[in-house]
Design a protein around this motif. Sequence first.
Motif, PDB file in Angstrom:
ATOM      1  N   VAL A   1       0.821  -1.211   0.000  1.00 28.19           N
ATOM      2  CA  VAL A   1       0.000   0.000   0.000  1.00 28.19           C
ATOM      3  C   VAL A   1       0.853   1.257   0.000  1.00 28.19           C
ATOM      4  N   LYS A   2       2.154   1.090  -0.019  1.00 26.95           N
ATOM      5  CA  LYS A   2       3.051   2.249  -0.020  1.00 26.95           C
ATOM      6  C   LYS A   2       2.788   3.085  -1.260  1.00 26.95           C
ATOM      7  N   GLY A   3       2.756   4.399  -1.066  1.00 26.60           N
ATOM      8  CA  GLY A   3       2.457   5.301  -2.169  1.00 26.60           C
ATOM      9  C   GLY A   3       0.979   5.615  -2.294  1.00 26.60           C
ATOM     10  N   ARG A   4       0.138   4.800  -1.650  1.00 25.28           N
ATOM     11  CA  ARG A   4      -1.301   5.040  -1.663  1.00 25.28           C
ATOM     12  C   ARG A   4      -1.817   5.396  -0.272  1.00 25.28           C
ATOM     13  N   PHE A   5      -1.232   4.806   0.754  1.00 26.25           N
ATOM     14  CA  PHE A   5      -1.677   5.035   2.136  1.00 26.25           C
ATOM     15  C   PHE A   5      -0.636   5.869   2.882  1.00 26.25           C
TER      16      PHE A   5
END
Length: 119
Positions: free
Chosen positions: A64-68
């Motif tokens: 989820v890195k970059g989104r959360f």
Amino acid sequence: QVQLVESGGGLVQAGGSLRLSCAASGRTFSNYAMGWFRQAPGKEREFVARISWRGSITYIKESVKGRFTISRDNAKNTVYLQMNSLKPEDTAVYYCAAGIEYEEPYDYWGQGTQVTVSS
């Protein structure tokens, strides 16, 4: 004891955004590292993100890195999870947790908030 109450979940279309909040009470919030976890139907609970006591250190699950993004406001005793570009596979019950230590296991858990992402 620390009481944690999540809010901000709901139904959103794929590509949309939600911001989850977790309000803490009971003890000095800044003494606790905070984490977000999620549990999808039929799956085990999994780690999503964590943040240190003053917010200077964060760690986000790779998928989820970059989104959360995780953040906290110690003046408001609240930790947040900003979720962008949501995908159907993000559908789960999201839980916040508090712990004296930065990493798991955490000592206190909220009741969870449902996030449903439709395709």
